[in-house]
Design a protein around this motif. Structure first.
Motif, short mmCIF file in Angstrom:
data_model
loop_
_atom_site.label_atom_id
_atom_site.label_comp_id
_atom_site.label_asym_id
_atom_site.label_seq_id
_atom_site.Cartn_x
_atom_site.Cartn_y
_atom_site.Cartn_z
N SER A 330 7.52 -22.07 1.88
CA SER A 330 7.60 -20.61 1.88
C SER A 330 6.19 -20.05 1.99
CB SER A 330 8.32 -20.07 0.65
OG SER A 330 7.48 -20.06 -0.45
N ILE A 331 6.06 -18.97 2.74
CA ILE A 331 4.77 -18.30 2.92
C ILE A 331 5.00 -16.82 2.66
CG2 ILE A 331 2.95 -17.70 4.57
CD1 ILE A 331 3.67 -20.24 6.12
N LYS A 332 4.16 -16.25 1.83
CA LYS A 332 4.25 -14.81 1.57
C LYS A 332 2.87 -14.20 1.68
CE LYS A 332 8.15 -15.15 -1.58
NZ LYS A 332 8.63 -15.03 -2.95
N ALA A 333 2.79 -13.08 2.39
CA ALA A 333 1.53 -12.37 2.53
C ALA A 333 1.70 -10.95 1.99
CB ALA A 333 1.12 -12.32 3.99
N THR A 334 0.72 -10.50 1.23
CA THR A 334 0.73 -9.14 0.69
C THR A 334 -0.46 -8.40 1.28
OG1 THR A 334 1.68 -10.00 -1.34
CG2 THR A 334 0.76 -7.79 -1.44
N ILE A 335 -0.20 -7.34 2.02
CA ILE A 335 -1.25 -6.67 2.78
C ILE A 335 -1.31 -5.20 2.39
CG2 ILE A 335 -2.07 -6.15 5.12
CD1 ILE A 335 -0.11 -8.45 6.02
N PRO A 336 -2.41 -4.75 1.78
CA PRO A 336 -2.55 -3.32 1.50
C PRO A 336 -2.79 -2.58 2.82
CG PRO A 336 -4.22 -4.66 0.34
CD PRO A 336 -3.56 -5.55 1.35
N LEU A 337 -1.95 -1.58 3.09
CA LEU A 337 -2.08 -0.87 4.36
C LEU A 337 -3.01 0.32 4.23
CD1 LEU A 337 1.62 -0.73 5.57
CD2 LEU A 337 -0.19 -2.25 6.36
N ALA A 338 -2.78 1.09 3.18
CA ALA A 338 -3.59 2.28 2.93
C ALA A 338 -3.45 2.57 1.45
CB ALA A 338 -3.07 3.45 3.77
N GLU A 339 -4.05 3.63 1.01
CA GLU A 339 -3.95 4.01 -0.39
C GLU A 339 -2.48 4.11 -0.81
OE1 GLU A 339 -6.54 4.33 -2.41
OE2 GLU A 339 -5.20 4.79 -4.08
N GLY A 340 -2.07 3.28 -1.73
CA GLY A 340 -0.70 3.35 -2.25
C GLY A 340 0.35 2.73 -1.34
N GLN A 341 -0.06 2.07 -0.28
CA GLN A 341 0.91 1.49 0.65
C GLN A 341 0.68 -0.01 0.77
OE1 GLN A 341 2.55 3.36 3.64
NE2 GLN A 341 2.23 5.39 2.77
N THR A 342 1.75 -0.76 0.60
CA THR A 342 1.63 -2.22 0.65
C THR A 342 2.73 -2.79 1.52
OG1 THR A 342 0.82 -2.17 -1.62
CG2 THR A 342 1.51 -4.30 -0.77
N LEU A 343 2.34 -3.78 2.32
CA LEU A 343 3.31 -4.47 3.17
C LEU A 343 3.40 -5.91 2.71
CD1 LEU A 343 4.97 -4.10 5.86
CD2 LEU A 343 2.99 -5.12 7.02
N ARG A 344 4.61 -6.42 2.60
CA ARG A 344 4.79 -7.82 2.26
C ARG A 344 5.61 -8.50 3.35
NH1 ARG A 344 4.28 -5.69 -2.99
NH2 ARG A 344 6.33 -4.74 -3.00
N LEU A 345 5.11 -9.65 3.78
CA LEU A 345 5.80 -10.40 4.82
C LEU A 345 6.07 -11.79 4.29
CD1 LEU A 345 3.41 -9.51 7.78
CD2 LEU A 345 5.68 -8.54 7.37
N GLY A 346 7.21 -12.37 4.66
CA GLY A 346 7.49 -13.71 4.17
C GLY A 346 8.32 -14.52 5.14
N SER A 347 8.12 -15.83 5.08
CA SER A 347 8.89 -16.76 5.89
C SER A 347 9.17 -17.98 5.04
CB SER A 347 8.07 -17.16 7.12
OG SER A 347 8.67 -18.26 7.77
N SER A 348 10.38 -18.50 5.13
CA SER A 348 10.69 -19.71 4.36
C SER A 348 11.73 -20.54 5.08
CB SER A 348 11.20 -19.35 2.97
OG SER A 348 12.42 -18.66 3.07
N PHE A 349 11.70 -21.83 4.82
CA PHE A 349 12.73 -22.73 5.33
C PHE A 349 13.11 -23.68 4.21
CE2 PHE A 349 14.13 -26.70 7.32
CZ PHE A 349 15.19 -26.21 8.09
N ASP A 350 14.41 -23.87 4.02
CA ASP A 350 14.89 -24.79 3.00
C ASP A 350 15.92 -25.72 3.62
OD1 ASP A 350 13.93 -23.54 0.26
OD2 ASP A 350 14.58 -21.88 1.53
N HIS A 351 15.63 -26.99 3.53
CA HIS A 351 16.59 -28.00 4.00
C HIS A 351 17.24 -28.65 2.79
CE1 HIS A 351 18.33 -31.61 5.73
NE2 HIS A 351 17.64 -32.31 4.86
N SER A 352 18.54 -28.81 2.87
CA SER A 352 19.25 -29.48 1.80
C SER A 352 20.25 -30.44 2.45
CB SER A 352 19.95 -28.40 0.97
OG SER A 352 20.89 -28.94 0.13
N GLY A 353 20.07 -31.73 2.22
CA GLY A 353 20.96 -32.75 2.78
C GLY A 353 21.76 -33.40 1.67
#
Ligand SMILES: [Cu+2]
Length: 716
Positions: A330-353
């Motif tokens: 899993s990868i998560k990024a937290t990016i402040p955009l401007a004063e009081g504004q935050t963007l969070r992006l994430g990607s994950s992969f889960d394999h279960s056999g």
């Protein structure tokens, strides 16, 4: 403590990806040896956090509540007792399953160290929370109501997030050696436990070894309920955590192994006779000019065996085995955009056999001469992506908007039954039909979360919103192919004694939830706090069960999509009664939960809905002493799921007492659970099937009688 959070973000999410509340660590006393990462702020205690900065629907047990929970049970799920909207249902002594706002088990996103481990067993004997011992847990958070998309997909009922302690580092070029040893005894069932950890670190490297052991015999129910068979357990955990810290980067790698040589399952037909799990979990957290990054990777294998423990008084054996292999990132990024504004992006992969096979029973016509392949080379893979945008429009109004997509792909290989003889005709035909079909399924699921927080007054915060959440069926819900009463009864994680038949055409269930949390609090201090949280959920294609055939006093049920609704109110509050030098600090803490769930297709109550319940406790802290008196109230369970023949249980009240004394490096904890040895039945416990096997009498699963618990911890 190295919980890292973005400063001043109202729905603050840590670089660790966890919501602020998830990062508040209750073991603040040990925080002074930990490092402050440059450029990041470190949150030390719950008290340091302005009330408004926490997600209101998130709750974490206080240190006192954790101590109590840990003393009563070695089950990590028990940490969540008395949290808003949370109850658990009994399985093995180490493997209770969480229920949030009436949604149970797979419907709750249960995340341990950032990883969602699916249970690799047709009875869910090894759920996610069973893989971590409570002593290793640093943060424990339950989110009822509206869950942000960054906190999990593939779930409809909220999130439980548990995280191991981050590695500790020394400061100023010194060498840090720290750790603790704890021993625990519980009189009911004769339970013993020991746990300990040792950290050696400088300011760049850290190495920690952690181990725990826990065992108990069968417990006795309250009053004249007697022994409750198949409630014993024995488990060992070992793990090693390596930490590397340099500038704004923290890297953690944990290797661990858990062995559970036996664990009884009183409300199942089988017991666990061995479970070994081996895992690797890596985490990187760093800050950059553009924001914060968290990346994780994991691998886990589970080898699991079931049979009958001796107290079922069975004359035969019936081996059943599963092995599960899981890996993901899993990868998560937290990016402040401007004063009081935050963007969070994430990607994950889960394999279960998963492989699930039942070796032949020597001499048995029904269970031989071949191996029964229940799930053969099954897999369930999930690829998830989310984007979440948080904006503070004014100091009083903040919004959170998130979209999430989960692609769930599952398939399984061809299966076969115990034999091709006439005796197994039903299962032979079922295997042939199953093998002839196209079994691959891909679900494209979309989730949305929209939340608004409004602080109309200094003493009031209101948080409300809407969430659309989707859960795809698990492997057994789709691929349990057996038809006969015997083989279907092995497919059951409900404790209800019925047998289940899978349905490859099940659609994902989609829950639409609206919820509001209002929080009145002392504007100037933390003297009082009152939270009220009503919610309503309409679930389209809720995976429920319909009767296919009767099987003695139980039924063979088939999984089917129905529409359903759930609604309820959670409330919690605390009030400080006194605080002075003479009497210390006294506080009253209370909570109440009410939930209703209905299947709108057949009119039945939904399964596993806790009757109205609450608790009131009086806590006192004076110098090195603390003490508590707690009453737990549970109303009679009259609303049941008639399709599954769910037991009705009478109401009850339990009294608990506890105390702690802290002296230099030693801490002594003592408690009495169920002081009056009240007889009661667990409202979500299902039927006591191990007792039924041994005595022929069928009863609802009795709760534990009086237990004297004591533990001693030495820290260094
Ligand atoms: Cu099992």
């Amino acid at each position: 403590m190295t919980s890292i959070k973005k400063t001043a973000a109202p729905f603050a999410v840590a670089a660790g990806g966890c919501l602020l509340a998830a990062c508040l660590h209750p073991v603040a006393a040990r925080a002074e040896t930990t490092v402050t990462l440059p450029g990041l702020s470190i949150e030390d205690t719950v008290e340091d956090t302005p009330m408004g900065d926490r997600l209101l629907s998130a709750s974490s047990p206080s240190q006192a509540a954790r101590t109590t929970a840990q003393l009563s049970s070695p089950d990590t799920a028990n940490l969540f007792r008395n949290q808003m909207g949370v109850s658990t249902y009994a399985a093995g002594g180490l493997a209770s399953l969480p229920v949030i706002n009436g949604m149970a088990d797979d419907r709750v996103a249960t995340v341990v160290d950032g990883v969602r481990i699916a249970s690799g067993c047709p009875n869910h004997m090894n759920p996610a929370l069973s893989f971590i011992d409570p002593d290793s847990v640093e943060t424990a958070t339950a989110i009822a109501g509206i869950t942000p998309v960054s906190m999990g997909g593939d779930s409809t009922g909220g999130t439980i997030d548990v995280e191991r302690k981050d590695p500790q580092f020394a400061r100023h070029g010194r060498i840090l050696v720290t750790g603790h040893v704890t021993g625990t005894y519980r009189s009911n069932g004769g339970g013993y436990g020991a746990s300990g950890s040792l950290t050696v670190a400088n300011d760049m490297f850290s190495l920690r070894y952690n181990a725990s052991y826990s065992q108990a015999g069968d417990y006795s129910g309250g009053g004249d309920a007697g022994i409750v068979r198949s409630t014993s357990y024995l488990t060992y955990n070992h793990d090693v955590t390596f930490g590397l810290h340099k500038d704004n980067h923290l890297f953690t790698l944990t290797f661990g192994q858990q062995d559970t040589p036996h664990e009884g399952f009183a409300n199942q037909y089988m017991d666990m006779t061995n479970n070994r799990s081996t895992y690797v979990n890596g985490k990187y957290v760093g800050t950059f000019d553009w924001g914060e990054l968290e990346a994780r990777g994991y691998w886990q294998r589970e080898d699991h065996a079931m049979d009958f423990l001796p107290d079922r008084a069975k004359t035969t054996h019936m081996p059943m085995n599963t092995n599960a292999r899981m890996a993901g990132y899993s990868i998560k990024a937290t990016i402040p955009l401007a004063e009081g504004q935050t963007l969070r992006l994430g990607s994950s992969f889960d394999h279960s056999g998963l492989n699930d096979w039942w070796p032949p029973v020597a001499g048995s016509m029904m269970m031989g001469p071949d191996t029964y392949h229940s799930i053969n080379d099954g897999h369930r893979d999930r690829l998830g992506h989310f984007v979440e945008w948080e904006a503070a429009w004014t100091p009083r109004v903040t919004t959170l908007l998130g979209f999430r997509n989960d692609l769930v792909m599952m398939n399984t290989g061809p299966v076969s039954g115990y034999s091709s003889s006439m005796m197994n005709q039903a299962n032979v035909a079922a295997a042939n039909a199953f093998n002839a079909t196209d079994r691959g399924r891909t679900d494209v699921n979309f989730d949305v979360t929209a939340l608004v927080r409004w602080k109309p007054r200094r003493d009031l915060t209101i948080e409300g919103g809407y969430a659309r959440k989707t859960r795809s069926p698990n492997l057994y819900e789709r691929y349990a192919w057996g038809q006969s009463a015997m083989v279907t009864s092995m497919i059951n994680w409900f404790g209800d004694g019925n047998g289940y038949v899978g349905n490859p055409d099940l659609k994902p269930e989609v829950a639409n939830t609206a919820s509001i949390t209002a929080d009145w609090h002392d504007p100037d201090a933390d003297r009082w706090d009152l939270k009220v949280q009503p919610y309503y959920t309409y679930t389209h294609n809720y995976v429920n069960a319909q009767r296919l055939a009767s099987a003695g006093q139980f039924y063979t049920l088939g999984f089917v999509n129905h529409n359903a609704q759930s609604y309820g109110i959670n409330g919690s509050g605390n009030y400080r009664l006194w605080q002075n030098a003479r009497f210390g600090r006294g506080e009253i803490v209370a909570n109440i939960n009410w939930v209703r769930g209905q299947d709108l297709t057949n009119g039945a109550g939904l399964y596993h809905q806790m009757p109205t319940n609450g608790s009131v406790s009086l806590n006192e802290r004076w110098k090195n002493w603390s003490g508590r008196v707690e009453m737990t109230f549970v109303k009679a369970k009259d609303t049941v799921d008639w399709v599954r023949n769910e037991p009705r249980t009478p109401g009850y009240a339990l009294l608990g007492l506890g105390g702690q004394y802290h002296w230099r490096y030693m801490t002594l904890d003592a408690s009495i659970d169920n002081v009056l040895n009240q007889k009661y039945e667990l409202p979500l416990g299902g039927w006591s099937l191990a007792d039924n096997a041994a005595t022929g009498v069928l009863r609802a699963l009795p709760g534990m009688g009086r237990s004297f618990n004591v533990s001693l911890t030495a820290s260094f």
